[in-house]
Design an enzyme around this catalytic site. Structure first.
Site, PDB file in Angstrom:
ATOM      1  N   ARG A  22       0.836  -1.193   0.000  1.00 54.93           N
ATOM      2  CA  ARG A  22       0.000   0.000   0.000  1.00 54.93           C
ATOM      3  C   ARG A  22       0.875   1.248   0.000  1.00 54.93           C
ATOM      4  O   ARG A  22       1.712   1.425   0.893  1.00 54.93           O
ATOM      5  CB  ARG A  22      -0.899  -0.008   1.234  1.00 54.93           C
ATOM      6  CG  ARG A  22      -2.053   0.967   1.100  1.00 54.93           C
ATOM      7  CD  ARG A  22      -3.087   0.668   2.125  1.00 54.93           C
ATOM      8  NE  ARG A  22      -2.643   1.087   3.443  1.00 54.93           N
ATOM      9  CZ  ARG A  22      -3.408   1.711   4.312  1.00 54.93           C
ATOM     10  NH1 ARG A  22      -4.653   1.965   4.025  1.00 54.93           N
ATOM     11  NH2 ARG A  22      -2.940   2.054   5.485  1.00 54.93           N
ATOM     12  N   ASP A  50      -3.005 -10.521  12.734  1.00 60.39           N
ATOM     13  CA  ASP A  50      -2.327 -10.425  11.438  1.00 60.39           C
ATOM     14  C   ASP A  50      -1.982 -11.838  10.966  1.00 60.39           C
ATOM     15  O   ASP A  50      -1.153 -12.517  11.580  1.00 60.39           O
ATOM     16  CB  ASP A  50      -1.052  -9.583  11.583  1.00 60.39           C
ATOM     17  CG  ASP A  50      -0.411  -9.329  10.229  1.00 60.39           C
ATOM     18  OD1 ASP A  50      -0.414  -8.175   9.782  1.00 60.39           O
ATOM     19  OD2 ASP A  50       0.080 -10.307   9.600  1.00 60.39           O
TER      20      ASP A  50
HETATM   21  N1  URA Z   1      -4.993  -8.694   7.373  1.00 61.12           N
HETATM   22  C1  URA Z   1      -4.756  -9.496   8.432  1.00 61.12           C
HETATM   23  O1  URA Z   1      -3.776 -10.234   8.449  1.00 61.12           O
HETATM   24  N2  URA Z   1      -5.607  -9.459   9.473  1.00 61.12           N
HETATM   25  C2  URA Z   1      -6.711  -8.680   9.478  1.00 61.12           C
HETATM   26  O2  URA Z   1      -7.466  -8.727  10.444  1.00 61.12           O
HETATM   27  C3  URA Z   1      -6.940  -7.857   8.366  1.00 61.12           C
HETATM   28  C4  URA Z   1      -6.069  -7.878   7.322  1.00 61.12           C
END
Ligand code: URA
Length: 210
Positions: A105, A201
């Protein structure tokens, strides 16, 4: 056309997902569970693959037996967390061709920028399964599908572990022709784009980074 969103809420998937969501589950177990769930999701996503008949000799008789028809399908991992789903998919479909899409991003424009793109030849003739565990805002997923379509892909499904309603809506707006298959439709996104309740994540949990 198949329905746009399919939630595969098999009891085995739900059970394994609960262990994955637990913040105390370590990376090695998280990876293994993701692999096992991807087997169950692979079963669902390949349910309508075309079949052709082939003559074979069993030790007992000559028969017409079914086999998969058409070009080998393409699995496309959206880096890096997609690789966690890819491994299990390849266990079940070992002859699939594999592609990768890398996006980051841009902090100034907030738009996804491509840093890597490599997909199998004749992508226009293949059934393409794009994999990314987390469908959150849907921005990078929609951008990855844009790139696959630009490369010629026509028959695409998007496979994820968790989806947020916001991401599903974004994908439906951008790519109504791309069905989504997920193990869970979670409640919402938080203010920084994480899925709630989610699992944190996905990349960090798969690879043991922070
Ligand atoms: N990407 C991730 O790894 N976890 C999330 O909750 C959102 C995006």
């Amino acid at each position: 056309m198949p329905q746009h969103l399919t939630v595969v809420n098999h009891p085995l998937i739900q059970h394994k997902l609960t262990i994955m969501r637990d913040k105390n589950t370590p990376s090695n177990q998280f990876r293994q569970l993701l692999r096992e769930i991807s087997h169950l999701l692979a079963y669902e996503v390949t349910r309508n693959l075309p079949i052709t008949m082939k003559t074979i000799d069993t030790p007992m008789a000559t028969i017409e037996a079914p086999k998969l028809d058409g070009k080998k399908l393409a699995l496309v991992s959206i880096l890096r967390a997609g690789n966690g789903l890819l491994d299990g998919m390849l266990d079940l479909i070992p002859s699939a061709r594999v592609g990768f899409v890398g996006l980051y991003r841009d902090e100034a424009t907030l738009k996804p920028v491509k840093y890597y793109f490599k997909v199998p030849s004749e992508i226009d003739k293949r059934f393409v399964i794009a994999v990314d565990p987390m469908l959150a805002t849907g921005n990078s997923s929609a951008a990855a599908i844009d790139m696959l379509k630009e490369a010629g892909a026509k028959n695409i499904v998007f496979l994820c572990l968790l989806a947020a309603p916001e991401g599903v809506a974004r994908m439906k707006e951008a790519h109504p022709d791309v069905p989504i298959i997920t193990a869970s439709l979670d409640e919402k996104l938080n203010e920084v784009g994480y899925i709630v309740p989610g699992l944190g994540d996905a990349g960090d949990r798969i690879f043991g980074t922070q």
